[in-house]
Scaffold this active site. Structure first.
Site, PDB file in Angstrom:
ATOM      1  N   TRP A  54       0.795  -1.247   0.035  1.00 24.27           N
ATOM      2  CA  TRP A  54       0.114  -0.083   0.031  1.00 24.27           C
ATOM      3  C   TRP A  54       0.935   1.003  -0.006  1.00 24.27           C
ATOM      4  O   TRP A  54       0.485   2.197  -0.556  1.00 24.27           O
ATOM      5  CB  TRP A  54      -0.899   0.075   1.100  1.00 24.27           C
ATOM      6  CG  TRP A  54      -2.136  -1.090   1.088  1.00 24.27           C
ATOM      7  CD1 TRP A  54      -2.259  -1.938   0.390  1.00 24.27           C
ATOM      8  CD2 TRP A  54      -3.314  -0.680   1.865  1.00 24.27           C
ATOM      9  NE1 TRP A  54      -3.519  -2.518   0.551  1.00 24.27           N
ATOM     10  CE2 TRP A  54      -4.256  -1.939   1.311  1.00 24.27           C
ATOM     11  CE3 TRP A  54      -3.536   0.371   2.705  1.00 24.27           C
ATOM     12  CZ2 TRP A  54      -5.463  -2.141   1.759  1.00 24.27           C
ATOM     13  CZ3 TRP A  54      -5.054  -0.116   3.344  1.00 24.27           C
ATOM     14  CH2 TRP A  54      -6.050  -1.018   2.474  1.00 24.27           C
ATOM     15  N   ASP A  72       3.944  -0.560  11.594  1.00 19.70           N
ATOM     16  CA  ASP A  72       3.480  -1.992  11.622  1.00 19.70           C
ATOM     17  C   ASP A  72       4.680  -2.649  12.896  1.00 19.70           C
ATOM     18  O   ASP A  72       5.348  -2.256  13.231  1.00 19.70           O
ATOM     19  CB  ASP A  72       4.076  -2.763  10.431  1.00 19.70           C
ATOM     20  CG  ASP A  72       3.162  -4.052  10.252  1.00 19.70           C
ATOM     21  OD1 ASP A  72       2.331  -4.069   9.442  1.00 19.70           O
ATOM     22  OD2 ASP A  72       3.483  -5.053  11.000  1.00 19.70           O
ATOM     23  N   ASP A  89       3.374  -0.584  17.647  1.00 13.97           N
ATOM     24  CA  ASP A  89       2.039  -1.211  17.838  1.00 13.97           C
ATOM     25  C   ASP A  89       1.022  -0.336  17.870  1.00 13.97           C
ATOM     26  O   ASP A  89       1.071   0.580  18.376  1.00 13.97           O
ATOM     27  CB  ASP A  89       2.268  -1.957  19.409  1.00 13.97           C
ATOM     28  CG  ASP A  89       0.961  -2.757  19.565  1.00 13.97           C
ATOM     29  OD1 ASP A  89       0.035  -2.560  19.128  1.00 13.97           O
ATOM     30  OD2 ASP A  89       0.889  -3.299  20.691  1.00 13.97           O
ATOM     31  N   ASP A 115      -4.910  -1.520   6.921  1.00 12.68           N
ATOM     32  CA  ASP A 115      -5.166  -2.872   6.507  1.00 12.68           C
ATOM     33  C   ASP A 115      -4.578  -3.842   7.406  1.00 12.68           C
ATOM     34  O   ASP A 115      -4.250  -5.319   7.402  1.00 12.68           O
ATOM     35  CB  ASP A 115      -4.269  -2.943   5.130  1.00 12.68           C
ATOM     36  CG  ASP A 115      -4.967  -4.242   4.416  1.00 12.68           C
ATOM     37  OD1 ASP A 115      -5.746  -4.491   4.416  1.00 12.68           O
ATOM     38  OD2 ASP A 115      -3.831  -4.590   3.833  1.00 12.68           O
ATOM     39  N   LYS A 155      -9.870  -2.091   7.106  1.00 16.12           N
ATOM     40  CA  LYS A 155     -10.345  -3.343   6.907  1.00 16.12           C
ATOM     41  C   LYS A 155     -10.984  -4.197   7.875  1.00 16.12           C
ATOM     42  O   LYS A 155     -10.362  -4.156   8.888  1.00 16.12           O
ATOM     43  CB  LYS A 155      -9.021  -4.466   6.518  1.00 16.12           C
ATOM     44  CG  LYS A 155      -9.306  -5.758   6.394  1.00 16.12           C
ATOM     45  CD  LYS A 155      -8.156  -6.704   5.531  1.00 16.12           C
ATOM     46  CE  LYS A 155      -7.065  -6.740   6.476  1.00 16.12           C
ATOM     47  NZ  LYS A 155      -5.989  -7.430   5.590  1.00 16.12           N
TER      48      LYS A 155
HETATM   49  C1  LIG Z   1      -2.396  -7.912   5.742  1.00 14.42           C
HETATM   50  S1  LIG Z   1      -0.889  -7.259   6.536  1.00 14.42           S
HETATM   51  C2  LIG Z   1      -0.874  -5.451   5.742  1.00 14.42           C
HETATM   52  C3  LIG Z   1      -0.628  -5.758   4.099  1.00 14.42           C
HETATM   53  C4  LIG Z   1      -0.230  -4.119   3.763  1.00 14.42           C
HETATM   54  N1  LIG Z   1      -1.403  -3.405   3.529  1.00 14.42           N
HETATM   55  C5  LIG Z   1       0.678  -4.325   2.239  1.00 14.42           C
HETATM   56  O1  LIG Z   1      -0.006  -3.745   1.159  1.00 14.42           O
HETATM   57  O2  LIG Z   1       1.740  -4.507   2.416  1.00 14.42           O
HETATM   58  C6  LIG Z   1      -1.476  -6.937   8.098  1.00 14.42           C
HETATM   59  C7  LIG Z   1      -0.401  -6.326   8.998  1.00 14.42           C
HETATM   60  O3  LIG Z   1      -0.850  -5.872  10.229  1.00 14.42           O
HETATM   61  C8  LIG Z   1      -0.079  -5.867  11.260  1.00 14.42           C
HETATM   62  N2  LIG Z   1      -0.220  -5.906  12.579  1.00 14.42           N
HETATM   63  C9  LIG Z   1      -1.249  -6.577  13.056  1.00 14.42           C
HETATM   64  N3  LIG Z   1      -1.429  -6.164  14.423  1.00 14.42           N
HETATM   65  C10 LIG Z   1      -0.889  -5.056  14.486  1.00 14.42           C
HETATM   66  C11 LIG Z   1      -0.544  -4.158  15.832  1.00 14.42           C
HETATM   67  N4  LIG Z   1      -0.809  -4.396  16.831  1.00 14.42           N
HETATM   68  N5  LIG Z   1       0.345  -3.046  15.436  1.00 14.42           N
HETATM   69  C12 LIG Z   1       1.040  -2.850  14.202  1.00 14.42           C
HETATM   70  N6  LIG Z   1       0.699  -3.725  13.123  1.00 14.42           N
HETATM   71  C13 LIG Z   1      -0.138  -4.795  13.184  1.00 14.42           C
HETATM   72  C14 LIG Z   1       0.887  -7.259  10.583  1.00 14.42           C
HETATM   73  O4  LIG Z   1       2.037  -7.072  11.318  1.00 14.42           O
HETATM   74  C15 LIG Z   1       0.707  -7.266   9.325  1.00 14.42           C
HETATM   75  O5  LIG Z   1       1.805  -6.677   8.740  1.00 14.42           O
END
Ligand SMILES: C[S@@+](CC[C@H](N)C(=O)[O-])C[C@H]1O[C@@H](n2cnc3c(N)ncnc32)[C@H](O)[C@@H]1O
Length: 198
Positions: A54, A72, A89, A115, A155
């Site tokens: 993204w 992330d 986080d 996302d 999302k």
């Molecule tokens: C589906 S991926 C995102 C893909 C991204 N939109 C792309 O196009 O590359 C979902 C992401 O959410 C992150 N995530 C989940 N919980 C999180 C948190 N508490 N803080 C930060 N990131 C988090 C995961 O580490 C993962 O990399």
């Protein structure tokens, strides 16, 4: 009947061929083409941004005067000079707000993307609730750092807590839309929610 899950489907192959880090880029592209979300010069905050497809897309659309900030839990490899990334986080609201202001040099945020998806436990209701929590945090960030009239794109996984979540969003945000991206996997319950700050 949903199609069988093919890990190397046409969108994944297309992403690879076009140099994008994930197939999810086509979901954002689809939403952007429909709702004209991203414009040159914008400041965009992308939560849950790894591996960064993204951000790659946003970087091209905002141009050199724009700024994209990606956060992330995982490190995101360098993308372009107009993209800053932070290991963060997104549940830690004050830290996210503080990091955003620092990275944006106090420029207002025009668009918030999330996302983010929790690592799955395999128990659908648990996973869905964790996704709702991530989105609640994203909305709380949006309330503090988005400019008035700015939009957020989230999302969300449909399930037991979905209707309650949407009701809460509608209470505080304008023009709330729910979209199933054509490029989402058929078997996925994910939808995108777009809302505008009053
Ligand atoms: C589906 S991926 C995102 C893909 C991204 N939109 C792309 O196009 O590359 C979902 C992401 O959410 C992150 N995530 C989940 N919980 C999180 C948190 N508490 N803080 C930060 N990131 C988090 C995961 O580490 C993962 O990399």
């Amino acid at each position: 009947m949903p199609k069988r899950y093919l890990p190397n489907d046409k969108w994944a192959r297309k992403a690879k061929d076009e140099g994008f880090r994930a197939r999810s880029v086509y979901k954002l592209q689809e939403l952007d083409e429909k709702f004209h979300l991203i414009k040159p010069g914008m400041v965009v905050l992308d939560l849950g941004a790894a591996p960064g497809s993204w951000l790659q897309y946003v970087s091209g659309k905002i141009g050199p005067k724009g700024l994209a900030i990606g956060m992330d839990l995982q490190e995101i490899k360098m993308i372009a000079p107009n993209v800053h990334t932070v290991v963060q986080d997104i549940m830690k609201l004050d830290e996210v707000v503080e990091q955003t202001s620092k990275q944006a040099n106090d420029r207002p945020v025009d668009l918030l993307l999330s996302d983010a998806a929790p690592s799955t436990s395999g128990i659908h209701d648990v996973d869905q609730w964790r996704s709702i929590e991530l989105n609640q945090s994203a909305l709380a960030v949006g309330k503090r750092i988005l400019k008035s009239g700015g939009r957020c794109v989230l999302k969300v996984f449909q399930g037991a807590d979905f209707d309650g979540f949407i009701k809460d969003v509608k209470r505080e945000w304008k023009d709330v839309r729910i979209i199933k991206a054509q490029t989402s996997r058929d078997r996925s319950t994910e939808v995108y929610v777009i809302a505008q700050k009053a």
